[in-house]
Enzyme design. Structure first.
Site, PDB file in Angstrom:
ATOM      1  N   TYR A  49      -8.000  14.364  30.282  1.00 30.93           N
ATOM      2  CA  TYR A  49      -8.622  13.070  30.552  1.00 30.93           C
ATOM      3  C   TYR A  49      -9.642  12.850  31.587  1.00 30.93           C
ATOM      4  O   TYR A  49     -10.078  11.336  31.360  1.00 30.93           O
ATOM      5  CB  TYR A  49      -7.745  11.663  31.058  1.00 30.93           C
ATOM      6  CG  TYR A  49      -6.637  12.483  32.108  1.00 30.93           C
ATOM      7  CD1 TYR A  49      -7.552  11.542  33.457  1.00 30.93           C
ATOM      8  CD2 TYR A  49      -5.879  12.535  32.295  1.00 30.93           C
ATOM      9  CE1 TYR A  49      -6.840  12.489  34.828  1.00 30.93           C
ATOM     10  CE2 TYR A  49      -4.897  13.204  33.159  1.00 30.93           C
ATOM     11  CZ  TYR A  49      -5.549  12.541  34.596  1.00 30.93           C
ATOM     12  OH  TYR A  49      -5.022  12.587  35.925  1.00 30.93           O
ATOM     13  N   HIS A  91      -3.132  14.667  38.909  1.00 32.82           N
ATOM     14  CA  HIS A  91      -2.637  13.612  39.818  1.00 32.82           C
ATOM     15  C   HIS A  91      -1.461  14.305  40.481  1.00 32.82           C
ATOM     16  O   HIS A  91      -1.517  13.995  41.359  1.00 32.82           O
ATOM     17  CB  HIS A  91      -1.831  13.133  38.785  1.00 32.82           C
ATOM     18  CG  HIS A  91      -0.730  12.293  39.346  1.00 32.82           C
ATOM     19  ND1 HIS A  91      -0.687  10.836  39.315  1.00 32.82           N
ATOM     20  CD2 HIS A  91       0.587  12.057  38.735  1.00 32.82           C
ATOM     21  CE1 HIS A  91       0.542   9.920  39.428  1.00 32.82           C
ATOM     22  NE2 HIS A  91       0.875  10.592  39.293  1.00 32.82           N
ATOM     23  N   ARG A 139     -10.342  11.863  43.732  1.00 33.05           N
ATOM     24  CA  ARG A 139      -8.808  12.681  43.372  1.00 33.05           C
ATOM     25  C   ARG A 139      -9.252  14.288  42.768  1.00 33.05           C
ATOM     26  O   ARG A 139      -9.596  14.344  41.655  1.00 33.05           O
ATOM     27  CB  ARG A 139      -7.430  12.629  42.960  1.00 33.05           C
ATOM     28  CG  ARG A 139      -6.531  13.339  41.970  1.00 33.05           C
ATOM     29  CD  ARG A 139      -5.725  12.392  41.884  1.00 33.05           C
ATOM     30  NE  ARG A 139      -5.444  11.395  40.794  1.00 33.05           N
ATOM     31  CZ  ARG A 139      -5.149  12.128  39.515  1.00 33.05           C
ATOM     32  NH1 ARG A 139      -5.732  13.445  39.185  1.00 33.05           N
ATOM     33  NH2 ARG A 139      -5.116  11.966  38.758  1.00 33.05           N
TER      34      ARG A 139
HETATM   35  C1  LIG Z   1       6.366   0.897  39.717  1.00 29.97           C
HETATM   36  C2  LIG Z   1       6.120   1.461  38.599  1.00 29.97           C
HETATM   37  N1  LIG Z   1       5.300   1.646  38.157  1.00 29.97           N
HETATM   38  C3  LIG Z   1       5.070   2.674  36.865  1.00 29.97           C
HETATM   39  C4  LIG Z   1       5.535   4.219  38.151  1.00 29.97           C
HETATM   40  C5  LIG Z   1       4.790   5.689  37.686  1.00 29.97           C
HETATM   41  N2  LIG Z   1       3.783   5.820  38.792  1.00 29.97           N
HETATM   42  C6  LIG Z   1       3.693   7.290  39.352  1.00 29.97           C
HETATM   43  S1  LIG Z   1       2.715   7.071  40.040  1.00 29.97           S
HETATM   44  C7  LIG Z   1       1.427   6.045  38.832  1.00 29.97           C
HETATM   45  C8  LIG Z   1       0.422   5.729  38.783  1.00 29.97           C
HETATM   46  C9  LIG Z   1      -0.473   5.749  40.841  1.00 29.97           C
HETATM   47  O1  LIG Z   1      -1.440   5.392  40.719  1.00 29.97           O
HETATM   48  P1  LIG Z   1      -2.806   4.503  42.110  1.00 29.97           P
HETATM   49  O2  LIG Z   1      -1.703   3.526  41.922  1.00 29.97           O
HETATM   50  O3  LIG Z   1      -3.319   4.199  41.415  1.00 29.97           O
HETATM   51  O4  LIG Z   1      -2.414   5.719  42.474  1.00 29.97           O
HETATM   52  P2  LIG Z   1      -2.611   7.463  42.319  1.00 29.97           P
HETATM   53  O5  LIG Z   1      -1.392   8.233  42.104  1.00 29.97           O
HETATM   54  O6  LIG Z   1      -4.046   7.502  42.202  1.00 29.97           O
HETATM   55  O7  LIG Z   1      -2.780   7.763  43.798  1.00 29.97           O
HETATM   56  C10 LIG Z   1       2.489   5.138  37.789  1.00 29.97           C
HETATM   57  C11 LIG Z   1       1.758   4.384  36.466  1.00 29.97           C
HETATM   58  C12 LIG Z   1       5.628   4.297  39.325  1.00 29.97           C
HETATM   59  N3  LIG Z   1       6.322   5.286  40.195  1.00 29.97           N
HETATM   60  N4  LIG Z   1       6.480   3.058  40.060  1.00 29.97           N
END
Ligand SMILES: Cc1ncc(C[n+]2csc(CCOP(=O)(O)OP(=O)(O)O)c2C)c(N)n1
Length: 367
Positions: free
Chosen positions: A279, A270, A266
């Site tokens: 980070y 975020h 990415r």
């Molecule tokens: C069940 C749940 N737990 C925590 C979150 C908070 N949260 C939002 S995005 C994220 C990171 C997700 O990372 P990844 O799966 O690698 O996807 P990316 O954002 O990198 O596309 C988190 C922990 C959430 N949205 N849903």
């Protein structure tokens, strides 16, 4: 090959095109060829390139709209363009897409109306498009829930005999969630035609992959469920298309689910609410910018004469028109009824909810 070997990914991510834009000498290798990953025809690769260029323009416009207060939040997928485009272009009529918040570019490539697809990111409504009419699930924010939707929908398509495949996007971090496990297990046991595309963009917000998993590749997670799995250079659009085609063919022909781990990055934070400099280093980002999937494919297409400089200019201009159209759509204020806030919360509203709704109705009456 034994049964287990048929599930295992290649020992290295599948790659057809070097980051410099030249084909890998000798092709993608014996392992990849044995698994049936074939070089796609140039016309299909031009389509992937074109959609990546337009998709990236869409993505840049959406990011700009957050700065103008026209979008509340936008998770960019800049850098993940090949992952967003190639699997979607592999879809056919009966297929369904199950995206996350990260996959707006995929929705754009699928042809959804931006006014509808951006309603949720604007904070206007839960999902602005009709999932049934568009055969596209809502962009899920609760991580991995879409894996269950996809596996269930895929199984439903088998029962109904539609011949469709469910394409499910998921992040690297979300593969640690229980719902991912349940979705994979269900899809495997019921032989549901589901293609899971794990976009391993190396971070779950600020959590790096090393703190997320000990697995040598996220593709190995599929093997444990009996799901055929592959790891791909997710910034190589040729490899992404070749493996997506094999995955859809496998699922559609009754082989059950297929998991693709796409190694990508990415390039942006975020979301617009995140400061990625806290980070990760700018050197790391620069290294990945050097592996840009658009530059990579464009270099090869130009060198091979599949496109010309004029084609690049035409597509760039088309992107500008799209961006202008999105700006004018998003500059219009949506007409919203605040009372909708209270609908669809409970089948039977609680006394507190009724009380709050009455307060808002009274305030609205004074306007
Ligand atoms: C069940 C749940 N737990 C925590 C979150 C908070 N949260 C939002 S995005 C994220 C990171 C997700 O990372 P990844 O799966 O690698 O996807 P990316 O954002 O990198 O596309 C988190 C922990 C959430 N949205 N849903």
């Amino acid at each position: 090959m034994t049964d287990v070997q048929q599930l295992l990914p290649c020992s290295e991510p599948v790659r057809f095109l070097e980051p410099t834009g030249t084909l890998v000498a000798g092709g993608p290798g014996e392992e990849a060829s044995a698994r049936g990953y074939a070089m796609p025809e140039p016309e299909a690769l031009v389509e992937v390139w074109r959609n990546m260029v337009l998709g990236r323009r869409f993505d840049a416009q959406a990011t700009a709209l957050t700065k103008q207060g026209r979008l509340a939040v936008y998770p960019s997928s800049r850098g993940q363009d090949a992952c967003q485009v190639a699997p979607v272009l592999t879809m056919t009529g009966p297929d369904w897409l199950f995206p996350t918040y990260r996959d707006s570019m995929a929705l754009f490539v699928r042809g959804l109306n931006p006014a509808e697809s951006m309603a949720q990111l604007r904070g206007n409504w839960h999902s602005g498009y009709d999932p049934k009419a568009t055969q596209t699930g809502p962009q899920t924010t609760p991580l991995a829930t879409q894996a269950l939707h996809a596996a269930g929908a895929a199984y439903g398509m088998v029962r109904r005999g539609t011949g469709g495949v469910a394409l499910c996007y998921i992040g690297d971090g979300a593969t640690s969630e229980g719902d991912f496990h349940e979705g994979m297990n269900f899809a495997a046991v019921f032989n549901a035609p589901t293609v899971f595309v794990v976009q391993n963009n190396k971070y779950a917000i600020s959590v790096p992959l090393a703190k997320q998993t000990k697995a040598p590749s996220l593709a190995y997670k599929g093997v444990g469920y009996g799901v055929r799995s592959e790891q791909v250079d997710g910034n190589d659009p040729i490899a992404m298309l070749a493996v997506s085609r094999a995955a859809f063919e496998h699922a559609r022909s009754g082989g059950g689910p297929f998991l693709i781990e796409a190694h990508t990055y990415r390039m942006e934070a975020h979301t617009n609410a995140d400061d990625a400099t806290r980070y990760r280093s700018s050197d790391e980002v620069d290294e990945w910018v050097g592996r840009d999937p658009i530059v990579r494919l464009q270099t090869w297409l130009l060198a091979e004469g599949h496109i010309e400089d004029a084609t690049v200019e035409e597509v760039r201009a088309e992107g500008e028109e799209i961006a202008a159209r999105i700006r004018s759509i998003m500059n219009e204020d949506a007409v919203l009824d605040p009372m909708e806030l209270f609908e669809h919360v409970y089948a039977e509203p609680t006394p507190q909810l009724r009380e709050q709704a009455a307060m808002v109705a009274a305030e609205e009456a004074l306007r």
